[in-house]
Motif scaffolding. Structure first.
Motif, short mmCIF file in Angstrom:
data_model
loop_
_atom_site.label_atom_id
_atom_site.label_comp_id
_atom_site.label_asym_id
_atom_site.label_seq_id
_atom_site.Cartn_x
_atom_site.Cartn_y
_atom_site.Cartn_z
N LYS A 9 -2.79 -40.14 25.50
CA LYS A 9 -2.25 -38.89 26.02
C LYS A 9 -1.97 -38.99 27.52
O LYS A 9 -0.94 -38.53 28.02
N GLU B 218 0.99 -41.40 28.14
CA GLU B 218 2.17 -41.15 27.30
C GLU B 218 3.44 -40.93 28.11
O GLU B 218 4.51 -41.39 27.73
N GLN B 219 3.34 -40.23 29.22
CA GLN B 219 4.52 -39.86 29.99
C GLN B 219 4.85 -40.82 31.12
O GLN B 219 5.78 -40.59 31.89
N ARG C 121 -1.38 -34.21 13.86
CA ARG C 121 -0.22 -33.32 13.80
C ARG C 121 0.16 -32.95 12.38
O ARG C 121 0.62 -31.83 12.12
N HIS D 294 -5.81 -26.53 16.63
CA HIS D 294 -6.09 -27.78 17.35
C HIS D 294 -7.50 -28.29 17.09
O HIS D 294 -7.69 -29.46 16.73
N PHE E 237 8.08 -32.64 13.24
CA PHE E 237 7.46 -31.99 14.39
C PHE E 237 6.31 -31.10 13.91
O PHE E 237 6.36 -30.56 12.80
N ASP E 238 5.30 -30.97 14.76
CA ASP E 238 4.16 -30.14 14.39
C ASP E 238 4.40 -28.68 14.80
O ASP E 238 5.46 -28.35 15.35
N HIS F 259 3.54 -26.98 17.23
CA HIS F 259 3.75 -26.77 18.67
C HIS F 259 5.03 -27.45 19.16
O HIS F 259 5.31 -27.44 20.36
N ASP G 290 5.61 -30.70 18.86
CA ASP G 290 5.37 -32.10 19.22
C ASP G 290 5.82 -33.02 18.09
O ASP G 290 5.57 -32.72 16.91
N GLY H 115 9.39 -26.15 21.62
CA GLY H 115 8.08 -26.74 21.84
C GLY H 115 7.39 -26.15 23.05
O GLY H 115 7.98 -25.38 23.83
N ALA I 72 4.60 -27.22 26.32
CA ALA I 72 3.92 -28.27 27.06
C ALA I 72 2.44 -27.97 27.23
O ALA I 72 1.63 -28.86 27.45
N HIS J 223 -0.95 -26.27 25.46
CA HIS J 223 -1.45 -25.92 24.13
C HIS J 223 -2.67 -25.00 24.16
O HIS J 223 -3.28 -24.73 23.13
#
Length: 228
Positions: free
Chosen positions: A23, A26-27, A87, A105, A132-133, A135, A137, A167, A169, A171
């Protein structure tokens, strides 16, 4: 020790650390700092260091003290598998059991540790292979590949532009509950009526005639697809 540790050989704590590292990184391509992992896991830095040594011994991470952490190829595979399970379970809880998107979650955090590849694939088939889930994602497929789509944060839309919410960002349950009250859920179409330079807030229109004033914090945490 085998260089190919399987997910069935890991403790729940080890799995949670792998997912946390995933996580955090990830970005970006930058290693995850020990302090960032400690914050994410809400634990002491010393505990993180001990766990990182264990994961490094199992060849699941690349770790150099003071230089941060990256997942190895096998660590990445396991982390994506955990994300996939999490997910998929969220989709199941919302679509089949009627849970709100703000409630799933923590439950999915428990269910993701079930060790049954057959169950995961049957769940995926039962749900119709969702991409996609709840949220917004993306759900990785069995090979770890993510669905892609064109999306931007709501704050990037200009006055007069239209979009559909796809979506979030953020949660946090409190944020999702706030969106529910404003009827800003996935699939909601909106139009940016006005932007305010003073505090970067926005006035938007939803559901034909309903206007809402959104703070910068909200517009920076909602993903939309532009409607051309």
């Amino acid at each position: 020790m085998s260089t190919q540790t399987s997910i069935s050989q890991l403790s729940i704590a080890e799995e949670n650390y792998l997912k946390a590292i995933y996580k955090i990184t990830e970005q970006s391509d930058r290693p995850a700092a020990t302090t960032a992992i400690a914050d994410h896991m809400q634990t002491a830095a010393a505990s993180v260091t001990d766990m990182l040594k264990r994961l490094a011994d199992k060849k699941l991470i690349h770790y150099e003290r003071y230089k941060g952490v990256m997942l190895s190829a096998q660590g990445m595979k396991i982390a994506k598998h955990l994300v996939r399970k999490h997910r998929l379970w969220e989709v199941f809880l919302v679509e089949k059991l009627g849970f709100g998107w703000d409630k799933v979650h923590d439950i999915a955090e428990q269910l993701e540790h079930i060790q049954s590849p057959e169950l995961v694939e049957r769940l995926n088939e039962f749900l119709g292979h969702p991409r996609f889930d709840p949220h917004g994602d993306p759900i990785p497929d069995a090979e770890g590949r993510f669905a892609e789509r064109q999306q931007v944060l709501l704050c990037k839309l200009a006055e007069g532009e239209r979009g559909v919410i796809v979506g979030v960002a953020e949660h946090a349950p409190s944020f999702l509950q706030f969106l529910d009250k404003l009827k800003l859920v996935l699939g909601t179409q909106l139009t940016v009526l006005e932007r305010f330079e003073f505090d970067d807030s926005m006035r938007i229109q939803i559901h034909a005639h309903n206007e809402v004033l959104l703070s910068s914090k909200v517009t920076h945490n909602l993903f939309v697809q532009r409607i051309i």
